[in-house]
Write a protein that holds these residues in place. Structure first.
Motif, PDB file in Angstrom:
ATOM      1  N   ASP A  45      -9.361  17.475  -8.781  1.00  0.00           N
ATOM      2  CA  ASP A  45      -8.438  18.517  -9.061  1.00  0.00           C
ATOM      3  C   ASP A  45      -7.873  18.882  -7.854  1.00  0.00           C
ATOM      4  O   ASP A  45      -6.641  19.294  -7.700  1.00  0.00           O
ATOM      5  N   SER A  46      -8.808  19.432  -6.797  1.00  0.00           N
ATOM      6  CA  SER A  46      -8.451  20.410  -5.894  1.00  0.00           C
ATOM      7  C   SER A  46      -7.728  19.529  -4.902  1.00  0.00           C
ATOM      8  O   SER A  46      -6.896  20.136  -4.196  1.00  0.00           O
ATOM      9  N   VAL A  47      -7.541  18.203  -4.827  1.00  0.00           N
ATOM     10  CA  VAL A  47      -6.703  17.594  -3.938  1.00  0.00           C
ATOM     11  C   VAL A  47      -5.438  16.857  -4.576  1.00  0.00           C
ATOM     12  O   VAL A  47      -4.785  16.067  -3.892  1.00  0.00           O
ATOM     13  N   GLU A  48      -5.380  16.729  -5.718  1.00  0.00           N
ATOM     14  CA  GLU A  48      -4.475  16.058  -6.371  1.00  0.00           C
ATOM     15  C   GLU A  48      -2.976  16.614  -6.216  1.00  0.00           C
ATOM     16  O   GLU A  48      -2.822  17.834  -5.941  1.00  0.00           O
ATOM     17  N   GLY A  49      -2.147  15.893  -5.611  1.00  0.00           N
ATOM     18  CA  GLY A  49      -0.814  16.374  -5.287  1.00  0.00           C
ATOM     19  C   GLY A  49      -0.600  16.440  -3.785  1.00  0.00           C
ATOM     20  O   GLY A  49       0.316  16.660  -3.259  1.00  0.00           O
ATOM     21  N   ARG A  50      -1.978  16.715  -2.954  1.00  0.00           N
ATOM     22  CA  ARG A  50      -1.888  16.721  -1.728  1.00  0.00           C
ATOM     23  C   ARG A  50      -2.309  15.724  -0.790  1.00  0.00           C
ATOM     24  O   ARG A  50      -2.193  15.405   0.185  1.00  0.00           O
ATOM     25  N   PHE A  51      -3.487  14.909  -1.445  1.00  0.00           N
ATOM     26  CA  PHE A  51      -4.275  13.644  -0.712  1.00  0.00           C
ATOM     27  C   PHE A  51      -3.598  12.535  -1.541  1.00  0.00           C
ATOM     28  O   PHE A  51      -3.432  12.509  -2.640  1.00  0.00           O
ATOM     29  N   THR A  52      -3.278  11.399  -0.648  1.00  0.00           N
ATOM     30  CA  THR A  52      -3.393  10.075  -1.203  1.00  0.00           C
ATOM     31  C   THR A  52      -4.130   9.093  -0.828  1.00  0.00           C
ATOM     32  O   THR A  52      -4.199   8.756   0.442  1.00  0.00           O
ATOM     33  N   ILE A  53      -4.898   8.260  -1.594  1.00  0.00           N
ATOM     34  CA  ILE A  53      -5.691   7.130  -1.048  1.00  0.00           C
ATOM     35  C   ILE A  53      -4.750   5.798  -1.048  1.00  0.00           C
ATOM     36  O   ILE A  53      -4.066   5.806  -2.164  1.00  0.00           O
ATOM     37  N   SER A  54      -4.781   5.108  -0.205  1.00  0.00           N
ATOM     38  CA  SER A  54      -4.318   3.584  -0.188  1.00  0.00           C
ATOM     39  C   SER A  54      -5.188   2.671   0.828  1.00  0.00           C
ATOM     40  O   SER A  54      -5.992   3.298   1.211  1.00  0.00           O
ATOM     41  N   ARG A  55      -4.759   1.498   0.441  1.00  0.00           N
ATOM     42  CA  ARG A  55      -5.570   0.463   1.080  1.00  0.00           C
ATOM     43  C   ARG A  55      -4.471  -0.527   1.566  1.00  0.00           C
ATOM     44  O   ARG A  55      -3.434  -0.730   0.939  1.00  0.00           O
TER      45      ARG A  55
END
Length: 124
Positions: A62-72
Motif C-alpha cells: 500500500d505504501s508504494v501504490e501509485g508511486r512505484f512501478t514494477i516492469s520486466r
C-alpha cells in the motif's frame, strides 16, 4: 546457476526518482515471478512489489501504490522498479527476488533466489 544483480540505487532528495534494475542470469525470466523487497535498518525485510511470470499481473504494498512501478523485459532478462515521489521512509536496501513459479506472492519465504541488494537513501 541463477544469479540476480541489482543496480541503480543511490542518494536522492525527497520527491525525486530512481529506477532500479535487476539483471537475471541462469533462468528464463518469463517462467518466474519476480519481486522487489526492502529492508530498512532495524526493521524486517518487507514486500514492495511483484510481477507474475505469465499474465504479468502486478502487486504493490500500500505504501508504494501509485508511486512505484514494477516492469520486466523478458528479452533482456531484466526486471525494473521505477520509484517516483520518493520519501525518506523509502530509505532501505532493496532486493530483487525470483520465485520458481509464474504466480507472484508477497511472502519473502516463497522466493527462491535473491540478489545482493542495492542501497536507496532518500534525504529530506
Amino acid at each position: 546457476q541463477v544469479q540476480l544483480v541489482e543496480s541503480g540505487g543511490g542518494l536522492v532528495q525527497a520527491g525525486g526518482a530512481l529506477r532500479l534494475s535487476c539483471a537475471a542470469s541462469g533462468l528464463t525470466l518469463s517462467t518466474y515471478a519476480m519481486g522487489w523487497f526492502r529492508q530498512a535498518p532495524g526493521k524486517e525485510r518487507e514486500f514492495v512489489a511483484a510481477k507474475s511470470g505469465n499474465s504479468g499481473s502486478t502487486y504493490y504494498t500500500d505504501s508504494v501504490e501509485g508511486r512505484f512501478t514494477i516492469s520486466r523485459d523478458n528479452a533482456k532478462n531484466t526486471v525494473y522498479l521505477q520509484m517516483n515521489s520518493l520519501i525518506p521512509e523509502d530509505t532501505a536496501v532493496y532486493y530483487c527476488a525470483a520465485r520458481s513459479s509464474v504466480r507472484a506472492t508477497s511472502s519473502s519465504l516463497t522466493y527462491n533466489y535473491w540478489g545482493q541488494g542495492t542501497q536507496v537513501t532518500v534525504s529530506s
